[in-house]
Design an enzyme around this catalytic site. Structure first.
Site, mmCIF file in Angstrom:
data_model
loop_
_atom_site.group_PDB
_atom_site.id
_atom_site.type_symbol
_atom_site.label_atom_id
_atom_site.label_comp_id
_atom_site.label_asym_id
_atom_site.label_seq_id
_atom_site.Cartn_x
_atom_site.Cartn_y
_atom_site.Cartn_z
ATOM 1 C CE LYS B 166 -51.523 -87.230 42.002
ATOM 2 N NZ LYS B 166 -50.644 -87.911 40.872
ATOM 3 C CG ASP B 229 -44.978 -88.431 40.401
ATOM 4 O OD1 ASP B 229 -45.248 -87.441 41.137
ATOM 5 O OD2 ASP B 229 -44.220 -89.352 40.947
ATOM 6 C CD GLU B 233 -40.430 -86.093 40.918
ATOM 7 O OE1 GLU B 233 -41.190 -86.103 41.876
ATOM 8 O OE2 GLU B 233 -39.531 -86.908 40.810
#
Lengths: 485, 485
Positions: B166, B229, B233
């Site tokens: 992470k 994920d 982002e």
């Protein structure tokens, strides 16, 4: 794709860059030919009473007055538009107003002008009630895109035609009314014949287009119309304009302008003098109108590359179907998350103050704003040309629709009002892409707007085939100032 | 999905909101167990030498030093990274450096850390050369998303596992090195066992994760990892930060601040004190750190709704595949239209001046900036919780990765540098969504940041389960300040 063959109307050959296109000139003198050209269509059902539905129903009824062709309006049960349709003379009593499925079931030409989301949800029910051989009429290619996305098609044995006015509904009606005194005033339209089992599709589409008041009608395909329409509204027609004025307003504010001045140098310049100059004198005239050609060229050079990249990106997303899938996902979210409005941006609180200055202090054409705007319009023209669109479609979808329909409307209201009140597909697209244009101007164009101009880009603008194509289109209609009340 | 069963490592039960999760605590004392846990893996092949490839190859080699497990690096023919890999001690002579397909063909665990685009183009060639039964290792779910998009799957009979740190590669290496003196320093990781034909997938994944230096490891699925994920982002990790600082910088400039002050009140506040406060004391501490809780609450209330809408939109686009299709289209355009950089935005020209003030004039926590930032982080937490993600995944992907990895990196460089130098999928996502966040702050949040706070939203923040989940995660590792050289 860009030739037309009619047994009723006279076609004309228009010279465009690299060749010719066949077009049909409109005019009130042609209205007596409409029943013949409609080939057996005696009832036209217009489904929907949004701006486009209202304009088309009224124009069709007026143009066909005195013939045996009846125009009816079909509305969903409980529609809030019933009262307004009655006020405009459509009534249940004479069967010119009714339930949409009943109207669809009795018409020979069913024109689908309900909202995109309603069309996506209900097209199957409408298809099922059609009379054998009834013609399906569209005014843009959204339904084709939607059917492709879900793996369906139009029903067999029905003609499918499209007449696509290159302007918003309000303009389609307003310019038609002006056309009573100025013959030739109107919004151009493209036609597409997507399925033609009885070979009368072209004549019917031409009749419909001429009855709407189109000064000239050109041919396209439903696919090509869909691509240029959806890309165009995300780019120069709405999304790019919104992104540009947001970027420029903040740019001028940070440079020291007060709010009203920054508004005038950004939005007001575009919706007022730039739009009028292009409408009356073409794209290149904006450069001279700035009185600062070098500053214009620098801004143009800084903006062209980044916005061309963005138009290419939008084109890919529309052509490959991701854009429409995103619209469908967004529609699904609207049930729990209503769409927010963009009118909260600080600029729009100054609209009244800016409008009040119009009479006393006409706004000048800021060369930075002009360079950015013309670069964006030209980038769309060039991208459409590179993707093989016909020139009539290119200049109508990139230039004429902007300067003769949307920008005057934005000038009368403001940009945020226009965006918050256009079709849902267009609204969603503007919200998706407007911020991307804003970022491109802020991060890529404006920081370099003072760099020396790129002579190749400037020459490419001066020699752009769009000037010739626009001039050819202009010969077919008088320039009419649109007043929006 | 969030339970772990290991025959080698001790699992612990962590209390999280609404239940428990099984996690495995890392530590250097566990390194002797790694060969046993790898169950027959004697050659690990790391394909790629980007930041993540370099960090993982180095950490794995260091952690496995003295065992019979060999770590090799595989690079494409002509790769520019060969020299750097040699400089770090990987050599052709001892067979720890070689052609990627040769390394893939000889390894028992093949870790795919090449760029997403290269993975999309070449995964089939790699799959074809694998040894029978070799384990396929991933560090994020991109390949799963890509295979779904193109209608393919992983090859049969191969274990497929993922270890997903992470944090960015630089942090994975840097905190591992700090972990030599501060045992427990490191970047947390999730593991996923996607295909497990020999039933040793979990142990191998845990061994890999512990060898990377993960303070604690939690379980997820490849699909869940992919979603959090890619969404993360595009939202709070990169896209939202970029959009927020662009919006706030201009907001403060228009309000009269000079460039350096506006930069400090926007970017510097976030990457410095806000990130540090959250890392050491949790989310709620930011509210007190402003010294102006009412102003914080107002900003929080104005921003929460619009950004929650956006996170939901991103989640839909990623979950339904449109986002990845857009990435693929963008990759195709890059051949003719190279990606532009965002560092041209005027703010970044002041980075050096802002950084120079750090020693003499520590920046205060601006309550407007803090309210917007914490609202965005909380919106992502809430959206992930509503979509059913495990709490470890939620707080690591929404909070810990931001404050312990990305924001410190942005603080050392700047936001634009970070975006222009991250993975291509992340870069493209930031460019797509950053401007959307900017527009949401500018048009929807900032115009209402002075309105009275919404007590329900504020209470929802104060009572947010994320505080408990973060506290639980914090107990598993010391807080380490990351210095980025």
């Amino acid at each position: 794709m860009n030739s037309i063959s009619s047994s009723v109307f006279r076609t004309e050959t228009m010279t465009v860059p690299g060749g010719t296109e066949t077009v049909v000139r409109g005019g009130r003198d042609l209205f007596p030919l409409l029943p013949q050209a409609l080939h057996g269509v005696r009832r036209i059902g217009v489904l929907g009473w949004g701006p486009q539905g209202r304009a088309q129903a009224l124009n069709l009824r007026d143009s066909l007055a005195g013939t045996d062709v009846v125009v009816s309006v079909g509305l969903r049960p409980g529609s809030a538009s019933v009262a307004d349709a009655r006020r405009h003379g459509f009534t249940e009593e004479d069967r010119t107003l009714g339930d949409w499925l009943e109207v669809a079931a009795t018409a020979d030409l069913v024109i689908l002008l309900i909202a995109d989301a309603a069309l996506a949800a209900n097209h199957q029910r409408i298809f099922e009630v059609l009379r054998p051989g009834a013609t399906i009429g569209l005014s843009h290619g959204f339904l084709l895109g939607h059917l492709r996305t879900i793996g369906r098609d139009f029903p067999d044995a029905h003609p499918v035609i499209a007449v696509c006015p290159k302007g918003m509904g309000d303009s389609v009606r307003r310019l038609y009314e002006q056309g009573r005194s100025v013959n030739g005033a109107g919004i151009n339209a493209s036609i597409a014949v997507h399925a033609d089992p009885d070979r009368h599709g072209t004549d019917r589409a031409l009749a419909w287009s001429i009855a709407l008041g189109s000064p000239y009608t050109f041919a396209t395909t439903l696919r090509s119309e869909y691509l240029s329409d959806i890309v165009g509204e995300r780019a120069i027609l709405l999304g790019a304009v919104h992104g540009q004025v947001e970027a420029l307003y903040r740019h001028f504010r940070i440079a020291g302008d007060d709010a009203v001045t920054a508004y005038r140098r950004s939005t007001e310049t575009i919706t007022g003098p730039i739009a009028r100059t292009i409408s009356s004198s073409g794209l290149a005239a904006v450069r001279s109108a700035t009185g600062a050609e070098d500053a214009f060229d620098r801004a143009y050079s800084a903006a062209y590359g980044p916005v061309r990249d963005l138009v290419a990106e939008i084109y890919d997303e529309v052509a490959e179907g991701t854009e429409l899938r995103s619209v469908i996902l967004a529609e699904q979210r609207l049930a729990t998350r209503p769409m927010t409005e963009i009118s909260g941006s600080p600029m729009w609180s100054h609209s009244a103050a800016v409008h009040a200055l119009r009479a006393s202090e006409p706004v000048a054409v800021d060369p930075l704003t002009a360079g950015l705007f013309v670069a964006t319009m030209t980038a769309q023209v060039d991208e459409f040309a590179a993707r093989g669109h016909a020139w009539s479609e290119i200049v109508n979808e990139s230039v004429i629709e902007a300067v003769d329909s949307l920008l005057p409307y934005m000038h009368a209201r403001d940009v945020a009002y226009m965006v918050d009140n256009c079709s849902r597909t267009a609204r969603l697209g503007t919200r998706r892409w407007g911020p991307r244009f804003q970022a491109a101007y802020e991060q890529l164009a404006l920081p370099h707007a003072g760099d020396p101009a790129d002579p190749t880009l400037v020459q490419g603008f001066l020699d752009n085939p769009a000037h010739e194509a626009l001039a050819a289109a202009a010969m077919l209609r008088p320039t009419v100032d649109i007043s929006v009340s």
